[in-house]
Design an enzyme around this catalytic site. Structure first.
Site, PDB file in Angstrom:
ATOM      1  CB  CYS A 122      22.154 -10.076  19.145  1.00 38.36           C
ATOM      2  SG  CYS A 122      22.279  -8.582  18.167  1.00 38.36           S
ATOM      3  N   GLY A 156      21.841   3.674  13.923  1.00 41.65           N
ATOM      4  CA  GLY A 156      21.204   2.370  14.142  1.00 41.65           C
ATOM      5  C   GLY A 156      20.361   1.896  12.974  1.00 41.65           C
TER       6      GLY A 156
END
Lengths: 447, 447
Positions: A44, A280
């Protein structure tokens, strides 16, 4: 006997699974396997290194080397898990030199994540076309941006827009091309998205929505992108059109996939095969509003699932009940976030909605430095429960999203939110909190 | 027939009651009566004008004159309500020239607020001693600060500390004297309060806790304050030791007071006398955690009660179920806030608690500009429900307080909060939200 846990993948999900497993079973033998050279860095953060907000890509490494030692984790980097034998309970691996080995496990956690999906655009194999997933991707883009004068970003999702902002911040002529009719199409409703588009255009970004990239132009190296007959010059093209779960390995081992094509699990993040867990970006999630399977593919969902998978794989007990998909970003000085369903997505799920949007301020009227803030709230018509929220503003958007995420998780009704207590002080907020005013607005429509 | 509504008081509560009444009954005759010259300004803003963050006291006026016209409100300023005859349904008023008049009403809303309480300290009648309640108070302090070199603030509550910060910002030698053993004694537990004290001391504030002001020194004008035998020089003394509800008028009319000595109401903010409603600092509130009467005396509670009182006084139906006492302030660059009960107050209410405190960061580790954030969570031992929270930090504390306020209002357990979904992006928060980590910490203690 020592419990052997193998975790395939060593990023957010892999590491949080390992960490939770270690805390649950102090003597387990825990092995992490990853193709990559670098592990457990923050994907990110990549756009923010590109934009110059973070000094180097190395800063993105979340877990330092001493963490692996402290947690007694065997880390196998540049190693590929080539096969899982669920019956024999073994994983076949191959290192970068081609050496093969077979490892046995008692419990396995699959955190193979997802890879960028590049749509079959003509010319997509040219030089100068990038995706944004790994540190290597980031480094390549960074290098290309050093000499580039123009960039085209294909895809106006979160990563697409974050990278586009970085390009603009670095002085490039930047164009975003989105096939769907507005930016952040999965995350915002149109009227809210239009505000974001306008803000970005005012900063100098060119945005084309409702049109696809038809061809990536150039002989060897990219020179432009053809969009609806128009050629947009580009030295760099970044494709950010989403990711696809890496499920081949699991599928070949007999692990069942769900209707989303992600790996299907029970509440304990266990797959159809006993002892094989997942977490995930490769794992399916239940949407807490629709109660239907979804692919969340957010870091927060990943670590929460991973913690549950890790605890269970180590003999503990923990459950994960689903996700709302709460998200946030900052583009220039504007924070944009959401939680739950958009009105559009709710409609697609067959949910009748009532919504309201308000514009207010982040501080007392008379206190300098207040930012405007725009909040859209979406409620389910019959129960009047809040099921979604979208916010655009200059400060404290993140924690408002969290507050509304709590509201949705607690199945608060519009009326309850309109009556909810909030705090107040002139430098930091208004007496009537904008979230409460938004609820009041929806309430009026329900009467 | 036209409904006549009289509202005694014209500040936050009075105006919000008037506004709600008008929206409920478009033809009602609504009269507001206030002793003051100026109406409906933000008292909470006074310290921030003193500190120079807001240009003038006039900026604090929330409702412009056109508001009264637009809402068709009769506003009687500099007018005192001298008597209520609940049987005849009349209010006796007297204007600044001594002219008396009797007004009749169908429904009455008492929003007489509260006045600062100055404890009987020897010498409290000297020049240079101030309280902080009205714009006139603010203007007087402002003028005194222009020539003053030192200030003593008696009382380390919210207003006391906010005024002390303003004095320090204006370059005065500033001392705060608090009789109770730590700052913000009603709002924080000791360990959290000690952090605030340390931060303020590092900024140059002198803070004396656990000792009372024994005498205010000086012949005509104040020259100092005697605290535990020590003389602290002071050109200005500000007394901020709390407020007392103005209930004489109501009491004389036969309106019943509660055990808190505030005006007792039902869910509709109606007093024991049919047709007489109340709201704001003079009204009693039910604490949503203890379910016992309390005096909230916060602006947010005032406007929420007032809205309910106004709707009901105008023939509508609305209820107010109580308050948590959520609060926030900013002292220099530190935001401090809380909601629900402190551990100390919970203990006093006979509630057994389990608590946990964590320190984390407001942004991803690698993202520049992150602030430390300290969160204390308090849970009730048997049900494990969250009943209180305190936060000290550099950003987005306000909305975290709101999120935790929602959590308490929804009776979330520690485990639910530890599993709650939050959003994440490197520039604005951490993957594991500090509120969630704090819940995890409490959870460990519950096992």
């Amino acid at each position: 006997m020592t419990r052997k846990i193998i975790i395939i993948g060593a990023h957010a999900a892999g590491l949080d699974a390992a960490s939770a497993a270690r805390k649950t079973d102090r003597s387990a033998e825990i092995t992490l396997i990853t193709k990559e050279k670098k592990t457990a860095y923050s994907r990110c953060g990549l756009p923010f290194v590109l934009g110059g907000h973070i000094a180097t890509f190395d800063d993105l490494t979340v877990f330092p080397e001493r963490f692996y030692k402290m947690m007694k984790l065997n880390l196998l980097t540049e190693t590929t898990a080539t096969n899982i034998d669920a019956k024999a309970k073994t994983v076949e691996i191959q290192d970068k030199n081609g050496n093969k080995e077979t490892l046995s496990y008692d419990n396995l956690v699959i955190t193979t994540g997802a890879d960028p999906f590049v749509p079959p655009i003509k010319g997509r194999d040219k030089k100068g076309i990038f995706v944004v997933r790994t540190i290597e991707d980031g480094e390549k883009i960074n290098k290309a941006l050093e000499t580039a004068e123009s960039a085209v970003i294909i895809g106006a999702g979160l990563i697409g827009l974050e990278v586009a902002v970085a390009c603009l911040e670095r002085g490039l002529k930047t164009t975003v091309v989105e096939f769907l009719p507005y930016v952040l199409p999965v995350l915002l409703d149109k009227a809210m998205a239009d505000r974001v588009q306008k803000m970005l255009e005012e900063k100098g970004m060119k945005i084309i929505v409702g049109k696809g990239a038809e061809e990536i132009l150039g002989t060897d190296k990219v020179t432009g992108v053809l969009v609806a007959g128009e050629t947009i010059p580009a030295d760099v093209v970044v494709v950010a059109t989403g990711v696809r779960a890496n499920v081949e390995l699991a599928k070949n081992a007999g692990v069942e996939l769900g209707e989303t094509k992600g790996i299907k699990t029970n509440l304990r993040m266990e797959t159809n095969i006993k002892g094989i867990y997942t977490a995930g970006d490769c794992a399916e999630t239940i949407n807490l509003v629709t109660r239907r399977p979804t692919m969340s593919q957010l870091g927060t969902t990943a670590v929460k699932q991973a913690k549950v998978a890790g605890i269970n794989a180590a003999g503990g007990y923990s459950t994960f009940s689903g996700a709302l998909g709460s998200w946030i970003t900052r583009l220039f000085d504007t924070e944009i976030g959401g939680t739950g369903l958009t009105e559009f997505m709710a409609g697609r799920a067959g949910i009748e909605t009532v919504s309201g949007t308000i514009v207010s301020k982040t501080r007392a009227d008379y206190f300098p430095g207040a930012f405007p803030i725009r909040i859209k709230l979406i409620a389910e018509k019959e129960t009047t429960k809040i099921i979604g929220a979208q916010i655009i503003g200059g400060e404290e958007v993140t924690q408002r999203i969290n507050a509304l995420s709590f509201a949705i998780q607690n199945e608060m009704t519009v009326k309850e939110l309109a009556k909810a207590e909030t705090c107040y002080a002139p430098p930091v907020c208004e007496t009537w909190e904008p979230m409460v005013l938004a609820a009041e607005m929806v309430l009026r429509k329900l009467r």
